[in-house]
Structures are given as C-alpha cells and as structure tokens.
Write an enzyme that holds these catalytic residues in place. Structure first.
Site, PDB file in Angstrom:
ATOM      1  CB  SER A   1      -0.812   5.716  -2.176  1.00 43.31           C
ATOM      2  OG  SER A   1      -0.182   5.791  -0.913  1.00 43.31           O
ATOM      3  CB  SER A   2      -4.749   6.573   2.124  1.00 42.39           C
ATOM      4  OG  SER A   2      -5.914   6.035   1.557  1.00 42.39           O
ATOM      5  CG  ASN A   3       1.872   6.685   3.290  1.00 45.22           C
ATOM      6  OD1 ASN A   3       2.811   6.573   2.502  1.00 45.22           O
ATOM      7  ND2 ASN A   3       2.035   7.144   4.517  1.00 45.22           N
TER       8      ASN A   3
ATOM      9  CB  CYS B   1       2.303   2.049  10.858  1.00 47.09           C
ATOM     10  SG  CYS B   1       3.954   1.431  10.454  1.00 47.09           S
TER      11      CYS B   1
ATOM     12  CB  CYS C   1       1.456  -5.345   7.638  1.00 53.74           C
ATOM     13  SG  CYS C   1       2.539  -4.401   8.733  1.00 53.74           S
TER      14      CYS C   1
ATOM     15  CB  THR D   1      -1.604   0.888  10.244  1.00 55.58           C
ATOM     16  OG1 THR D   1      -1.779   0.524   8.861  1.00 55.58           O
ATOM     17  CG2 THR D   1      -2.059  -0.263  11.144  1.00 55.58           C
TER      18      THR D   1
ATOM     19  CG  HIS E   1      -3.979  -3.228   2.238  1.00 56.37           C
ATOM     20  ND1 HIS E   1      -3.284  -3.575   1.098  1.00 56.37           N
ATOM     21  CD2 HIS E   1      -3.960  -1.878   2.288  1.00 56.37           C
ATOM     22  CE1 HIS E   1      -2.875  -2.472   0.485  1.00 56.37           C
ATOM     23  NE2 HIS E   1      -3.259  -1.431   1.183  1.00 56.37           N
TER      24      HIS E   1
ATOM     25  CD  GLU F   1      -4.755  -0.833   8.147  1.00 61.49           C
ATOM     26  OE1 GLU F   1      -4.875  -0.489   9.345  1.00 61.49           O
ATOM     27  OE2 GLU F   1      -3.887  -0.349   7.389  1.00 61.49           O
TER      28      GLU F   1
ATOM     29  CB  SER G   1       2.664   2.180  -1.576  1.00 68.31           C
ATOM     30  OG  SER G   1       2.192   3.471  -1.926  1.00 68.31           O
TER      31      SER G   1
END
Length: 288
Positions: free
Chosen positions: A227-229, A199, A96, A166, A74, A130, A271
């Site tokens: 996890s937001s993703n 990303c 990253c 991202t 992050h 992040e 993740s």
C-alpha cells in the site's frame, strides 16, 4: 494498557465500494474474477479468496470468455474494456468514482493537447494500477513522474497539465509543480495548469493520523506492505511518535514494544480492514 482503535481509520469509500461489489457477486454464488489484487491488504485479500474470489492478470482475460470480471477501485485503461468486449466478458466496474472522474479529465486534457502540442504530466508511482489506467487515457503519451529528478531529459511542451494520482501527497505535488514551472520559465515557456486531484478522504487522513500518533505512547500502524497510502501515512505517524510500529498482521506484533500502563493506539491505511485492527487490538490486550 489501554488500547484504542482510531475511529477515522479503515477503508476509504472507493475500496469499500469495490469490496461490497465483490461480496455481492460472491454471495449470489457467481464465479467471480478480479483483475489484480482488489485491495493492498493480504488479510482482506485472503478473506475474499476464501469466499471464492479469484485474482487474475490481464494475460488471463482471453481464456475467460463469458465469465464475470471485477474491475477494482484503481480503474483500468480503455484497452481492458476493449479486450472484455472482444471475449464477451462481463465487467463489474467498481472503479472509484473519484478515479473515473480523474480519467475523464486527463483524457480531455490529452485531446486538447493534441491540438496545442501540450503535455500531460501525472505525479504518481510508475506502474501503479491507478497510474496505468490514467496513462491509458492518453494512449500512453502522458509523462509519469514521482520526484523532480524524473523530469530530467523530458521535453515539456507548453501548455503543461499536471495531475496527481489520487493517493499521493500534496507536498510532493506542490514540489513537482514548482520544478515544472521553473523548467518552463528557463526555456521562455509559460502555461502550467496544476490540477490537485488528490482524494480529499486520503489527504484528510494526514492531519488526523498525526494527531492520533501524538495522543498515544505506542502506535501500531496496520497496513499491507504494497500500500502506497500505508507507507505514506506510516511515515507521518512515525514522524510524530518514534514508538510507532508497522504491522500487517497480529503475528508481526512484539510484546517488548509495550510497557505497563502504556496508552496504545491502533490506526491504519485506507486499505486496512476494520476487522484486522480489531483482531490486533485483541492480541495486544492479552499482553496486559
């Protein structure tokens, strides 16, 4: 039942890189600390903790003089690096590369904005690690918004440079850009610069997850609750298949979700560790 693991699921490049850095340090017998959860997945986090990784917060840094601290994918704000230098802490920077480049771009836009009176706006989740690192590049001056209503009461000075965390979605970024442009136009201002910094690996997962969800009778989406993703990809999965279930471990699985002869697909967030999806696949196979 036929159980299939999504070949496109699993760690993104940035998370894989951070975990490899942690494992390398731990295998060398080093005492290693990580600033925040290295990954938003409790199963993977516990695995690394069992190997000796210690999770710390920023408040712990002053008492870690001379120690090694890992910066996760992050990224971190400049203040963290300054604190590390002050206390002679060795940092293993696993930020990253995509996030590092984004930090540099935001810092440059902010420096230019100081001369022109412009505004840096970040489309992202307030308080996300992040985002904290990104805002840090502007000395805390960037505006963070997650939905158009967050712009209420904010004075936008032209030019506006809009960036994105991202792991956010392109549709949300487009909606935010449209709202900012509208507000600038109403005030007779111009100069919106939209930087699509989502990303590619993350955004590219969306159509793949949708396709995978439609190919199976039942879909088990594996992700950490933080996890937001994971939350975003699961919503896409559920929109394509109402028999999609969110789980974080094999203990969350319910036998009544399945019928004889079902095609079962297992997928997850960027993740989600492959070993966890394999463990869940084995658990579901026992129901046959």
């Amino acid at each position: 039942m036929k159980v299939t693991i999504d070949p496109d699921a699993g760690f993104c490049f940035g998370v894989s890189r951070a975990i490899e850095a942690a494992e390398k340090g731990l295998s060398a017998g080093e005492e290693l600390y990580c600033l925040g959860d290295i990954v938003h997945n409790s199963g993977e986090l516990e695995r690394l903790k069992s190997k000796g990784l210690k999770i710390i917060s920023h408040e712990d840094l002053p008492v870690l003089e001379g120690k090694k601290v890992l910066i996760r994918a992050h990224g971190e704000p400049p203040e963290t690096f300054e604190t590390a230098r002050r206390y002679n802490i060795t940092l293993i920077d696993a930020t990253c590369p995509i996030v590092s480049k984004l930090q540099q771009r935001i810092r440059k836009s902010h420096e230019e904005g100081l001369k022109t009176g412009g505004t840096v706006v970040i489309y992202g989740k307030p308080g996300h690690a992040e985002v904290v690192g990104l805002v840090g590049q502007t000395g805390g001056r960037a505006v963070v918004v997650r939905k158009p209503e967050d712009l209420n009461g904010i004075i936008l000075s032209s030019p506006v440079h809009l960036y994105s965390q991202t792991t956010m979605d392109k549709e949300g970024l487009d909606a935010m850009a449209a709202e900012i442009e509208k507000r600038l136009r109403e005030k007779g201002n111009a100069g919106l610069f939209v930087h699509n910094t989502i990303c590619g690996q993350v955004s590219g997962r969306a159509p793949l997850v949708r396709k995978f969800a439609k190919q199976h009778d039942v879909v088990i989406f594996v992700s950490g609750k933080k996890s937001s993703n994971g939350a975003w990809l699961f919503s896409l999965c559920l929109s394509e298949n109402p028999r999609c279930h969110f789980v974080s471990s094999k203990e969350d699985i319910r036998k009544e979700w399945f019928n004889a002869g079902d095609s079962v697909g297992i997928t997850g967030a960027t993740s989600t560790p492959p070993w966890l999806m394999e463990e869940i696949a084995r658990e579901i196979s026992t129901f046959s």
